[in-house]
Design a protein around this motif. Sequence first.
Motif, PDB file in Angstrom:
ATOM      1  N   SER A   1       0.802  -1.226   0.000  1.00  0.00           N
ATOM      2  CA  SER A   1       0.000   0.000   0.000  1.00  0.00           C
ATOM      3  C   SER A   1       0.834   1.275   0.000  1.00  0.00           C
ATOM      4  O   SER A   1       0.355   2.320  -0.455  1.00  0.00           O
ATOM      5  N   SER A   2       2.070   1.203   0.507  1.00  0.00           N
ATOM      6  CA  SER A   2       2.846   2.420   0.745  1.00  0.00           C
ATOM      7  C   SER A   2       4.254   2.307   0.188  1.00  0.00           C
ATOM      8  O   SER A   2       5.039   1.455   0.620  1.00  0.00           O
ATOM      9  N   ASP A   3       4.593   3.182  -0.752  1.00  0.00           N
ATOM     10  CA  ASP A   3       5.975   3.235  -1.238  1.00  0.00           C
ATOM     11  C   ASP A   3       6.935   3.540  -0.092  1.00  0.00           C
ATOM     12  O   ASP A   3       8.019   2.950   0.006  1.00  0.00           O
ATOM     13  N   ALA A   4       6.550   4.488   0.777  1.00  0.00           N
ATOM     14  CA  ALA A   4       7.435   4.886   1.873  1.00  0.00           C
ATOM     15  C   ALA A   4       7.700   3.714   2.816  1.00  0.00           C
ATOM     16  O   ALA A   4       8.841   3.479   3.234  1.00  0.00           O
ATOM     17  N   PHE A   5       6.661   2.978   3.168  1.00  0.00           N
ATOM     18  CA  PHE A   5       6.826   1.824   4.055  1.00  0.00           C
ATOM     19  C   PHE A   5       7.702   0.766   3.384  1.00  0.00           C
ATOM     20  O   PHE A   5       8.635   0.222   3.994  1.00  0.00           O
ATOM     21  N   ALA A   6       7.418   0.490   2.112  1.00  0.00           N
ATOM     22  CA  ALA A   6       8.171  -0.539   1.392  1.00  0.00           C
ATOM     23  C   ALA A   6       9.648  -0.172   1.268  1.00  0.00           C
ATOM     24  O   ALA A   6      10.534  -1.009   1.479  1.00  0.00           O
ATOM     25  N   ARG A   7       9.940   1.077   0.936  1.00  0.00           N
ATOM     26  CA  ARG A   7      11.338   1.498   0.799  1.00  0.00           C
ATOM     27  C   ARG A   7      12.065   1.424   2.136  1.00  0.00           C
ATOM     28  O   ARG A   7      13.238   1.038   2.190  1.00  0.00           O
ATOM     29  N   ALA A   8      11.381   1.759   3.203  1.00  0.00           N
ATOM     30  CA  ALA A   8      12.022   1.769   4.523  1.00  0.00           C
ATOM     31  C   ALA A   8      12.487   0.379   4.936  1.00  0.00           C
ATOM     32  O   ALA A   8      13.479   0.247   5.658  1.00  0.00           O
ATOM     33  N   ILE A   9      11.801  -0.657   4.471  1.00  0.00           N
ATOM     34  CA  ILE A   9      12.177  -2.017   4.905  1.00  0.00           C
ATOM     35  C   ILE A   9      13.034  -2.753   3.888  1.00  0.00           C
ATOM     36  O   ILE A   9      13.531  -3.841   4.183  1.00  0.00           O
TER      37      ILE A   9
END
Length: 349
Positions: free
Chosen positions: A47-55
Amino acid sequence: MLKTSPGNYFEDFRLGQIIRHATPRTVTAGDVALYTALYGSRFAVQSSDAFARAIGYRQAPVDDLLTFHVVFGKTVPDVSLNAVANLGYADCRFLKPVYPGDTLSTVSEVIGLKENSNGKTGTVYVRSVGANQKGEEVLSYVRWVMVRKRDEAAPAPEAVVPTLPKRVDLAELGRACPPIDAKTWDNGLAGSPHRFADYAAGEKIDHVDGMTVEEAEHQLATRLYQNTAKVHFNQHSEAQGRFGRRLIYGGHVISLARALSFNGLANAFHIAAINGGRHVAPLFAGGTVFAWSEILETAELPGRSDVGALRILTRATRDLPCTEFPVEDGAPDKPGVILELDYWALMVR
């Protein structure tokens, strides 16, 4: 020479036959948004590019089941246009993440044939492989489907039923998941404090919520995947069939069950493999889908300390809440289980 195709009937298939399916499909952000609109899936990684990139992802990957449906949809005009029913799945492995902008195409091999005892239909087994624009395999799976015969007097081929694994080996899991930084995984944003160590074999989870399926949305979903199966679209022909109405695409039920499973399995962010699936009973528009899951196994992945694997059996039901964890098969005129899906999901540790 005919310019149109009536699709393949059982006697048209040959063991070892290779079918290169038409219409490569570029998956776009629009497809992702429409998929979310259809099922309401809330897994944070997708759902979230930001969440995915962070992990550790490049960006939010395409939902695993959207990838599955697009790859599956390519096969329908050649494999199951004249199907009576899609019967099951096995040895389904997600091999590489798919991102918006990737173009998917599919090739299938006929690996088994068996005429049914009624002489009117036969079961066709195919292994289908989806690849991206670079030729990299992103998905491989086996399915078997009951297909009508064009001529009931046509001789039956020698019966060949492939031997399939009961579950995908642990060594095959995780290829589509980059190394995950568990320290940057935010439980609050993901929607659950429960990680891999909090689940145990034998645990049962009622996913609580239900979703009623509308006629328009299931047809929109099936068109999204370019799935041309008559049983989902053509009321003129299906009015003469055994149910008298269109069937909901089985993959629609799978996606509904997966979306519902967020409530209880929010941190199970990636389907790594599908061990097997069974469409137990039909679903029609107006039915309400519920789901519950049982944890069959918990396993560590070789060489990985960031994620663990949960082997999950999710059962979807029609018009039957799952408070009591029902297992009885449904029927066209009886509420009950309509789907059993046995899969491996990766969960952050």
